[in-house]
Design a protein around this motif. Structure first.
Motif, PDB file in Angstrom:
ATOM      1  N   GLY A   7       0.832  -1.201   0.000  1.00  0.00           N
ATOM      2  CA  GLY A   7       0.000   0.000   0.000  1.00  0.00           C
ATOM      3  C   GLY A   7       0.863   1.246   0.000  1.00  0.00           C
ATOM      4  N   GLY A   8       0.524   2.165   0.944  1.00  0.00           N
ATOM      5  CA  GLY A   8       1.327   3.375   1.055  1.00  0.00           C
ATOM      6  C   GLY A   8       2.775   3.046   1.362  1.00  0.00           C
ATOM      7  N   GLY A   9       3.002   1.858   1.941  1.00  0.00           N
ATOM      8  CA  GLY A   9       4.362   1.407   2.238  1.00  0.00           C
ATOM      9  C   GLY A   9       5.128   1.044   0.982  1.00  0.00           C
ATOM     10  N   PHE A  10       4.418   0.937  -0.144  1.00  0.00           N
ATOM     11  CA  PHE A  10       5.072   0.719  -1.449  1.00  0.00           C
ATOM     12  C   PHE A  10       5.064   2.040  -2.222  1.00  0.00           C
ATOM     13  CE2 PHE A  10       4.433  -1.466  -5.811  1.00  0.00           C
ATOM     14  CZ  PHE A  10       5.773  -1.311  -6.125  1.00  0.00           C
ATOM     15  N   GLU A  11       4.030   2.843  -2.020  1.00  0.00           N
ATOM     16  CA  GLU A  11       3.975   4.144  -2.709  1.00  0.00           C
ATOM     17  C   GLU A  11       5.107   5.055  -2.241  1.00  0.00           C
ATOM     18  OE1 GLU A  11      -0.241   4.498  -1.612  1.00  0.00           O
ATOM     19  OE2 GLU A  11      -0.588   5.088  -3.675  1.00  0.00           O
ATOM     20  N   LEU A  12       5.483   4.890  -0.964  1.00  0.00           N
ATOM     21  CA  LEU A  12       6.601   5.698  -0.446  1.00  0.00           C
ATOM     22  C   LEU A  12       7.895   5.394  -1.207  1.00  0.00           C
ATOM     23  CD1 LEU A  12       7.602   7.680   1.754  1.00  0.00           C
ATOM     24  CD2 LEU A  12       7.770   5.721   3.305  1.00  0.00           C
ATOM     25  N   PRO A  13       8.307   4.150  -1.357  1.00  0.00           N
ATOM     26  CA  PRO A  13       9.486   3.826  -2.172  1.00  0.00           C
ATOM     27  C   PRO A  13       9.324   4.223  -3.632  1.00  0.00           C
ATOM     28  CG  PRO A  13       8.860   1.929  -0.848  1.00  0.00           C
ATOM     29  CD  PRO A  13       7.796   2.959  -0.680  1.00  0.00           C
ATOM     30  N   LEU A  14       8.101   4.197  -4.152  1.00  0.00           N
ATOM     31  CA  LEU A  14       7.895   4.600  -5.553  1.00  0.00           C
ATOM     32  C   LEU A  14       8.227   6.078  -5.737  1.00  0.00           C
ATOM     33  CD1 LEU A  14       4.602   2.730  -6.548  1.00  0.00           C
ATOM     34  CD2 LEU A  14       6.928   2.244  -7.353  1.00  0.00           C
ATOM     35  N   GLY A  15       8.167   6.841  -4.634  1.00  0.00           N
ATOM     36  CA  GLY A  15       8.534   8.257  -4.706  1.00  0.00           C
ATOM     37  C   GLY A  15      10.023   8.482  -4.525  1.00  0.00           C
ATOM     38  N   CYS A  16      10.730   7.393  -4.163  1.00  0.00           N
ATOM     39  CA  CYS A  16      12.195   7.503  -4.029  1.00  0.00           C
ATOM     40  C   CYS A  16      12.835   7.386  -5.421  1.00  0.00           C
ATOM     41  CB  CYS A  16      12.713   6.400  -3.123  1.00  0.00           C
ATOM     42  SG  CYS A  16      12.101   6.514  -1.435  1.00  0.00           S
ATOM     43  N   HIS A  17      14.131   7.728  -5.492  1.00  0.00           N
ATOM     44  CA  HIS A  17      14.799   7.657  -6.804  1.00  0.00           C
ATOM     45  C   HIS A  17      15.196   6.228  -7.170  1.00  0.00           C
ATOM     46  CE1 HIS A  17      15.673  11.795  -5.195  1.00  0.00           C
ATOM     47  NE2 HIS A  17      14.944  12.021  -6.276  1.00  0.00           N
ATOM     48  N   TYR A  18      15.540   5.459  -6.123  1.00  0.00           N
ATOM     49  CA  TYR A  18      15.975   4.073  -6.365  1.00  0.00           C
ATOM     50  C   TYR A  18      15.351   3.156  -5.316  1.00  0.00           C
ATOM     51  CZ  TYR A  18      19.549   6.765  -8.897  1.00  0.00           C
ATOM     52  OH  TYR A  18      20.187   7.666  -9.725  1.00  0.00           O
ATOM     53  N   ARG A  19      15.273   1.859  -5.651  1.00  0.00           N
ATOM     54  CA  ARG A  19      14.697   0.885  -4.737  1.00  0.00           C
ATOM     55  C   ARG A  19      15.531  -0.386  -4.779  1.00  0.00           C
ATOM     56  NH1 ARG A  19      11.350   4.121  -6.908  1.00  0.00           N
ATOM     57  NH2 ARG A  19      11.769   3.187  -8.935  1.00  0.00           N
ATOM     58  N   LEU A  20      16.057  -0.762  -3.604  1.00  0.00           N
ATOM     59  CA  LEU A  20      16.757  -2.031  -3.467  1.00  0.00           C
ATOM     60  C   LEU A  20      15.948  -2.896  -2.508  1.00  0.00           C
ATOM     61  CD1 LEU A  20      19.030  -0.225  -4.614  1.00  0.00           C
ATOM     62  CD2 LEU A  20      20.626  -1.383  -3.084  1.00  0.00           C
ATOM     63  N   SER A  21      16.110  -4.223  -2.627  1.00  0.00           N
ATOM     64  CA  SER A  21      15.377  -5.059  -1.665  1.00  0.00           C
ATOM     65  C   SER A  21      16.158  -6.311  -1.336  1.00  0.00           C
ATOM     66  CB  SER A  21      14.008  -5.449  -2.226  1.00  0.00           C
ATOM     67  OG  SER A  21      14.095  -6.713  -2.868  1.00  0.00           O
ATOM     68  N   ALA A  22      15.791  -6.895  -0.185  1.00  0.00           N
ATOM     69  CA  ALA A  22      16.295  -8.206   0.184  1.00  0.00           C
ATOM     70  C   ALA A  22      15.530  -9.236  -0.650  1.00  0.00           C
ATOM     71  CB  ALA A  22      16.051  -8.433   1.680  1.00  0.00           C
ATOM     72  N   PRO A  23      16.059 -10.442  -0.827  1.00  0.00           N
ATOM     73  CA  PRO A  23      15.382 -11.456  -1.662  1.00  0.00           C
ATOM     74  C   PRO A  23      13.987 -11.798  -1.154  1.00  0.00           C
ATOM     75  CG  PRO A  23      17.627 -12.124  -1.164  1.00  0.00           C
ATOM     76  CD  PRO A  23      17.362 -10.918  -0.336  1.00  0.00           C
ATOM     77  N   SER A  24      13.770 -11.672   0.161  1.00  0.00           N
ATOM     78  CA  SER A  24      12.488 -12.104   0.758  1.00  0.00           C
ATOM     79  C   SER A  24      11.403 -11.047   0.600  1.00  0.00           C
ATOM     80  CB  SER A  24      12.699 -12.351   2.257  1.00  0.00           C
ATOM     81  OG  SER A  24      13.105 -11.117   2.867  1.00  0.00           O
ATOM     82  N   ALA A  25      11.760  -9.870   0.106  1.00  0.00           N
ATOM     83  CA  ALA A  25      10.782  -8.775   0.108  1.00  0.00           C
ATOM     84  C   ALA A  25       9.667  -9.020  -0.898  1.00  0.00           C
ATOM     85  CB  ALA A  25      11.481  -7.463  -0.229  1.00  0.00           C
ATOM     86  N   ARG A  26       8.488  -8.484  -0.545  1.00  0.00           N
ATOM     87  CA  ARG A  26       7.348  -8.516  -1.466  1.00  0.00           C
ATOM     88  C   ARG A  26       6.727  -7.126  -1.493  1.00  0.00           C
ATOM     89  NH1 ARG A  26       3.127 -12.108   0.631  1.00  0.00           N
ATOM     90  NH2 ARG A  26       3.912 -11.516   2.683  1.00  0.00           N
ATOM     91  N   VAL A  27       6.251  -6.719  -2.683  1.00  0.00           N
ATOM     92  CA  VAL A  27       5.594  -5.410  -2.800  1.00  0.00           C
ATOM     93  C   VAL A  27       4.173  -5.632  -3.291  1.00  0.00           C
ATOM     94  CG1 VAL A  27       7.744  -4.145  -3.202  1.00  0.00           C
ATOM     95  CG2 VAL A  27       6.454  -5.056  -5.155  1.00  0.00           C
ATOM     96  N   ALA A  28       3.261  -4.758  -2.878  1.00  0.00           N
ATOM     97  CA  ALA A  28       1.861  -4.906  -3.306  1.00  0.00           C
ATOM     98  C   ALA A  28       1.133  -3.590  -3.100  1.00  0.00           C
ATOM     99  CB  ALA A  28       1.171  -6.000  -2.491  1.00  0.00           C
ATOM    100  N   LEU A  29       0.029  -3.460  -3.849  1.00  0.00           N
ATOM    101  CA  LEU A  29      -0.917  -2.346  -3.635  1.00  0.00           C
ATOM    102  C   LEU A  29      -2.268  -2.984  -3.324  1.00  0.00           C
ATOM    103  CD1 LEU A  29       0.206   0.098  -6.485  1.00  0.00           C
ATOM    104  CD2 LEU A  29       0.468   0.420  -4.009  1.00  0.00           C
TER     105      LEU A  29
END
Ligand code: T1G
Length: 700
Positions: free
Chosen positions: A106-128
């Motif tokens: 949700g907003g926890g993914f929209e926040l990174p979408l407003g960042c310039h770059y996004r890195l993640s750990a292998p276990s991460a999942r994103v959703a809206l």
């Protein structure tokens, strides 16, 4: 009170860590904390700033961020809004890198979408997942995500609300890199410094040019959701808002998104779906059984009976990665059941739901046997044998003799007395009901039935198991039909009485379908099999009060061999293997002859009367169940009906719905119906009390 955002400078990089347990929900204090932290990092100064050259945004605890704080939605919004926070980050003169782990939803993914770059750990999942709450992404998700990954993938994520894993997110262009599990923040710091050294401007989703989807794409998406999104608001607004990416400049698209979001947020539908979100979590809390009650970790399971339910239950364990052994003494039934499991998993691969490797992993969890001795080491055994007390007692006595002392013995019975089954063993403390709903590998509800002697540890273990199996677990009391089927019995009785008085199956089913159920009661009966409930009615016949109104229509159909879809005819007829119900004059004749025998002058019956009599019967029985303590709370009943019986989530379940109608209104209607039809509709004591006090079930 610890800072909602931890601030640390590491090698010229300001590391901001969201710290709002348990899921870093973006409450007003967390949003304010982010603004204060980015002001402190002076993000409007160039990356050449000797103090802070770049920013990394990470999350403390189990996940990066579970989204906006849903609990705030019922209150007046407090600034800064999430869109404001994201706009500040997006305008930063220094590179801002999001470091994602766990979930970014949700907003926890929209926040990174407003960042310039996004890195993640292998276990991460994103959703809206906003659409599952009757919302649309309200902080730029419908405008930024399509610019990053295209309309097709973006709208697919937004309409489904389903998570995407890190590998897929990277392939789609959501993530810039996937690091190793342990070094996420360090990798993000190094990445940020490299970008700062290269200098700006830094990439933004806002600045990305969206790729036009093929002609007619959005109309096609609207066509696809016509049936499942009928009567809903949010899914249609999701499509409209994503389409605006290609119609409006960014800022106008953002403003329109916010308007659509606020409309959804203020809707009854979203209030209902948010109610269910919290209700499913509340159902995990059992008074008298604290969260730290010792829980046995289930390593292996067994299922007795390789019929429809047994195979469905075995699939649930296999999908959760728990080895499961199915026992059936009939080798033919066992082979057929194992084959059905294999075919179901293979079908999931064909539908693209799982990979070949996942299918093989699941299949490797399943084994079959005819020898009960093979179950001796199982941590839990779920009995899914024939619905007959003598059969079940014999099985439980045998299991008690074979299984290890700590094993839990569970019965999948849908109505039989769990205490009587437990009495066949010497371990009543470890006997419990685990009532799955067919098809068990699809339906989310798991009614856990506590016996008089079921121990707190057994209850806590099975409630935790429900979560692990991805089920909506609800603890219920040991009464006839427990909670769901007890209410369903009264609901379907009313539906049959309506037929005797003038309605026909298609009319009743259409009224219930238009209310939002997946299917009406007669169509459901044809799917489940009319012979199943026929057997239960026959078992209850000798104890049924002689003066109790009873409809013989279903019995007449069963006597004609009409058991539903499996016999090609039930309440409806089905042409050569089709599942489409067709009104059948034979059924109408049966109905009319029963009406005549009972002396009814058949009359036109309106949809309002159908809904009142069917739904208020549900509410009234639910109130009796609460009064008797067979359900812990009204919201548990809502979870049961939305996750096990197709009650529309956007109506919140029968008890939430009744509160929204107003209990005084429900009570008055029941009194009128009781004047006409007798005690069938006599209001429950609890309902009368709450109505008189001007309260609702939410106050119980
Ligand atoms: N807001 C408030 N409380 C939340 C919450 C949230 N977003 N998410 C979880 N909780 C509470 C939950 O009620 C429970 O409380 C505890 O946290 C642990 O949750 C602007 C508008 C994140 C995957 O839909 O999917 O952002 O019972 O048991 O199994 O566009 O929680 O302990 O008192 O579920 O580890 C969109 C909802 C919001 C995600 C963690 N976000 N949450 O699962 O723990 S709308 C969501 C989840 C939005 C923006 C829009 C899961 C989880 P308690 P849990 P979990």
């Amino acid at each position: 009170m610890s800072d909602p955002v931890e601030y640390e400078i590491r090698g010229g990089v300001a590391v901001l860590t969201l710290n709002n347990p348990p899921v870093n929900a973006l409450s007003s204090s967390l949003r304010r904390g982010i603004i204060d932290a980015i002001d402190r990092a002076a993000i409007d100064r160039a990356a050449a700033d000797p103090d802070v050259r770049a920013v990394v945004l990470s999350g403390r605890g189990r996940c990066f961020c579970g989204g906006a704080d849903i609990r705030e939605f019922g209150e007046t919004p407090v600034p800064p809004s999430l869109p404001e926070v994201i706009a500040r980050i997006e305008a930063s003169a220094k590179p801002v890198v999001a470091a994602l782990h766990g979930v970014a939803f949700g907003g926890g993914f929209e926040l990174p979408l407003g960042c310039h770059y996004r890195l993640s750990a292998p276990s991460a999942r994103v959703a809206l997942p906003e659409v599952t709450l009757g919302l649309i992404p309200g902080a730029g998700g419908t405008q930024r995500l399509p610019r990053l990954i295209g309309a097709e993938h973006a709208l697919g994520m937004i309409l489904s609300g389903e998570p995407v894993d890190a590998e897929t997110a990277c392939k789609l262009g959501i993530l810039d890199a996937v690091t190793d599990e342990g070094g996420l923040v360090d990798a993000a710091i190094a990445f940020a410094l490299d970008r700062a050294s290269e200098g700006g401007p830094y990439p933004t989703a806002r600045g990305s040019v969206p790729t036009e989807p093929e002609n007619g794409f959005f109309e096609g998406e609207r066509k696809k959701i016509e049936r499942r999104a009928r009567g809903l608001i949010a899914p249609w607004h999701c499509i409209d808002s994503v389409e605006n990416v290609f119609r409006l400049p960014f800022d106008e698209g953002l403003a329109t998104e916010r308007e659509l979001f606020m409309e959804c947020r203020g809707s009854e539908q979203s209030a209902a779906q948010r109610h269910i979100f919290f209700a499913e979590r509340e159902a995990q809390k059992i008074p008298g059984i604290p969260r730290d009650t010792p829980v046995q970790f289930i390593e292996t399971a067994a299922v007795i009976g390789c019929g429809t339910m047994g195979t469905g239950i075995a699939m649930v364990f296999a999908e959760a990665g728990i080895p499961v052994r199915i026992l059936d003494k009939d080798s033919g039934v066992l082979d057929k059941g194992l084959q059905r499991i294999q075919q179901t998993f293979a079908g999931a691969v064909q539908k693209g739901k799982i990979t070949e490797a996942e299918k093989d992993t699941r299949w490797a969890m399943v084994s079959g046997t005819a020898d009960m001795d093979d179950l001796k080491d199982a941590d839990i055994v779920i009995e899914a044998a024939f619905e007959d007390m003598a059969v079940k007692r014999e099985i439980f006595a045998a299991l008690d003799a074979v299984c290890k002392s700590g094993a839990i013995l569970a019965t999948n019975t849908s109505t039989l007395d769990v205490d009587e089954i437990a009495a066949a063993t010497n371990r009543a403390d470890r006997v419990i009901g685990t009532h799955f709903f067919s098809p068990a590998n699809i339906m989310r509800l798991m009614e856990n039935v506590r016996g008089a002697k079921t121990s707190p540890s057994t209850i806590a273990t099975v409630m935790a198991l429900a979560r692990r199996l991805g089920k909506a677990g609800v603890l219920v009391g040991n009464c006839d039909g427990f909670v769901g089927n007890r209410m369903y019995h009264h609901y379907t009785r009313q539906a049959s009485f309506l037929l005797e008085e003038g309605a026909l199956p298609g009319q009743v089913d259409t009224a219930i379908y238009d209310f939002g159920f997946a299917m009406g009661p007669f169509a459901v009966g044809d799917v489940a099999g009319l012979d199943v409930s026929w057997r239960i009615r026959q078992r209850r016949a000798e104890t049924r009060p002689p003066d109790e109104r009873y409809s013989a229509i279903a019995d007449r159909l069963c006597e004609l061999g009409r058991f539903g879809q499996k016999t090609g005819a039930g309440w409806y007829r089905y042409d050569n293997g089709s599942r489409t119900p067709i009104a059948d004059p034979v059924v109408e004749d049966v109905i009319r002859s029963v009406s005549e025998e009972l002396g009814f002058q058949r009359r036109d019956i309106g949809d309002d009367e159908i809904l009142q009599r069917c739904l208020y019967t549900l509410v009234n029985e639910g109130a009796k169940i609460l009064d008797e303590g067979m359900a812990l709370r009204a919201s548990d009943i809502d979870v049961i009906w939305t996750s096990g019986y197709g009650f529309p989530k956007h109506r919140g379940g029968p008890m939430f719905y009744a509160d929204r109608v107003g209990l005084k209104t429900v009570y008055d209607a029941l009194c009128c119906l009781a004047d006409i039809h007798g005690d069938l509709f006599a209001p429950a004591g609890l309902l009368e009390k709450l109505a008189r006090q001007g309260k609702g079930f939410e106050n119980v």
